[in-house]
Design a protein around this motif. Structure first.
Motif, short mmCIF file in Angstrom:
data_model
loop_
_atom_site.label_atom_id
_atom_site.label_comp_id
_atom_site.label_asym_id
_atom_site.label_seq_id
_atom_site.Cartn_x
_atom_site.Cartn_y
_atom_site.Cartn_z
N CYS A 15 39.33 19.47 -28.47
CA CYS A 15 38.56 18.20 -28.43
C CYS A 15 39.38 17.00 -28.88
O CYS A 15 40.22 17.07 -29.99
CB CYS A 15 37.08 18.36 -29.21
N GLY A 17 37.76 13.84 -29.16
CA GLY A 17 36.76 12.97 -29.30
C GLY A 17 36.96 12.11 -30.72
O GLY A 17 38.04 12.71 -31.52
N GLY A 18 36.23 11.08 -31.11
CA GLY A 18 36.51 10.21 -32.28
C GLY A 18 36.36 11.02 -33.64
O GLY A 18 37.28 11.07 -34.35
N SER A 19 35.58 12.10 -33.68
CA SER A 19 35.38 12.78 -35.08
C SER A 19 36.29 13.67 -35.19
O SER A 19 36.84 13.85 -36.23
CB SER A 19 33.98 13.43 -35.13
N CYS A 20 37.03 14.21 -33.99
CA CYS A 20 37.90 15.38 -34.25
C CYS A 20 39.21 14.59 -34.62
O CYS A 20 39.95 15.36 -35.29
CB CYS A 20 37.96 16.29 -32.92
N CYS A 52 34.35 14.26 -26.66
CA CYS A 52 33.53 15.07 -27.53
C CYS A 52 33.01 16.27 -26.98
O CYS A 52 32.46 16.08 -25.85
CB CYS A 52 32.58 14.02 -28.16
N ASN A 53 32.97 17.38 -27.71
CA ASN A 53 32.50 18.55 -27.36
C ASN A 53 31.16 18.78 -27.82
O ASN A 53 30.33 19.70 -27.79
CB ASN A 53 33.32 19.75 -27.94
N GLY A 54 30.43 17.78 -28.41
CA GLY A 54 29.04 17.68 -29.16
C GLY A 54 28.90 18.62 -30.41
O GLY A 54 27.87 18.87 -30.90
N ARG A 55 30.05 18.74 -31.06
CA ARG A 55 30.00 19.48 -32.19
C ARG A 55 30.83 18.95 -33.47
O ARG A 55 31.76 19.46 -34.09
CB ARG A 55 30.18 21.22 -31.92
N CYS A 56 30.50 17.57 -33.56
CA CYS A 56 31.28 16.71 -34.48
C CYS A 56 31.42 17.17 -35.70
O CYS A 56 32.17 17.04 -36.55
CB CYS A 56 30.89 15.52 -34.36
N THR A 61 37.34 20.69 -33.43
CA THR A 61 36.84 21.88 -32.59
C THR A 61 37.87 22.02 -31.43
O THR A 61 38.54 21.00 -30.91
CB THR A 61 35.47 21.64 -32.16
S1 FES Z 1 34.29 14.51 -31.32
FE1 FES Z 1 35.05 16.29 -31.37
S2 FES Z 1 33.18 17.58 -31.33
FE2 FES Z 1 32.76 15.57 -31.37
#
Ligand code: FES
Length: 265
Positions: A15, A17-20, A52-56, A61
């Motif tokens: 992942c 995405g921003g949180s990861c 994003c994989n939806g598990r921020c 992840t």
């Molecule tokens: S950014 Fe990785 S799960 Fe949302």
């Protein structure tokens, strides 16, 4: 020539995405890719960065294929342990798993409860009068499907913009969502743009234009049903008068089964 993916035995979906990214995903990815390169495993595996994989809450992840293994809270050390176990032993590393097939729930201590819609309440609205009203979801993952549905199935629904321009959905030729945060409604002579996705919060004009609040209402005196869009300051950006069929769709899909009679569980 591209990579011959016919030769790959494992796919690692990181992942990105921003949180990861904030939780250090890039360092993990680089370390793992370096290991694969240095150990002659580059051609027999494939690494992919995803959005994003939806598990921020469990960031960073990964998903490992085959067999759909989800991993959580990765570090470079855990990453190496995981790929070695999959590649050399064909086994997951259970203690780092977030989910695997046949588990009935995810293994997370950070589970964020799903947002629950509030029931319709009766109120006296300054512009709508007496009505039942509730808030729906305002993310583009709901707004785009909504406009697409109305264009395809509800020609008599009508969009009223904040400058009072009125557009029947039968007059919309196409609903396009290809730009970063703008939904385009293509009409014969013009294109209406609606800001429906996360934007730079420092851009004042965009913040004012972004649909951040979506309200579903049923006017008691007229029996009319509709949707009202507002920006985050509560300024109205538009309103849709819905056909009965479209209202049914909204209850079922946009409001997840919520109706005036049926309260959320
Ligand atoms: S950014 Fe990785 S799960 Fe949302």
């Amino acid at each position: 020539m591209g990579k011959n993916i016919a030769n790959t035995t494992h796919n690692f979906l990181f992942c990105d995405g921003g949180s990861c990214q904030k939780a250090g995903s890039e360092e993990v990815v680089r370390k793992v890719r370096a290991y694969l390169r240095n150990n002659g495993l580059w051609d027999s595996t494939h690494t992919i960065k995803t959005r994003c994989n939806g598990r921020c809450e469990d960031a960073p992840t990964w998903i490992v294929q085959p067999n759909n293994y989800w991993y959580k809270e990765l570090t470079p050390e855990k990453g190496l342990e995981i790929i070695k176990s999959h590649i050399h032993n064909n086994e997951p590393v259970e203690k780092h798993l977030l989910y695997q097939n046949k588990w009935d729930k995810v293994a997370s201590e950070k589970e964020i409860p799903a947002y629950k819609l509030k029931p319709f309440s009766i109120l006296e609205d300054t512009t709508l009068g007496s009505c039942y009203l509730t808030r729906g979801f305002a993310s583009d993952q709901y707004t785009f499907p909504l406009f697409l549905y109305l264009k395809e199935h509800s020609p008599t629904s009508k969009l009223i913009l904040d400058d009072n321009k009125s557009i029947l959905f039968s007059d919309i030729k196409e609903v396009i969502y290809s730009k970063q945060y703008v939904l385009e409604l293509i009409l014969e002579q013009e294109t209406i743009e609606l800001v429906i996705a996360p934007i730079n919060q420092k851009d004042e004009a965009l913040v004012k234009a972004r649909i951040s609040i979506v309200e579903y209402f049923h006017q008691i005196t007229t029996n009319k049903k509709g949707i009202r869009f507002k920006n985050k300051f509560g300024h109205q950006l538009g309103l849709i008068w819905l056909s009965d069929t479209a209202w049914e769709y909204c209850s079922k899909v946009q409001l997840q089964g919520l109706t005036i009679e049926k309260q959320p569980v």
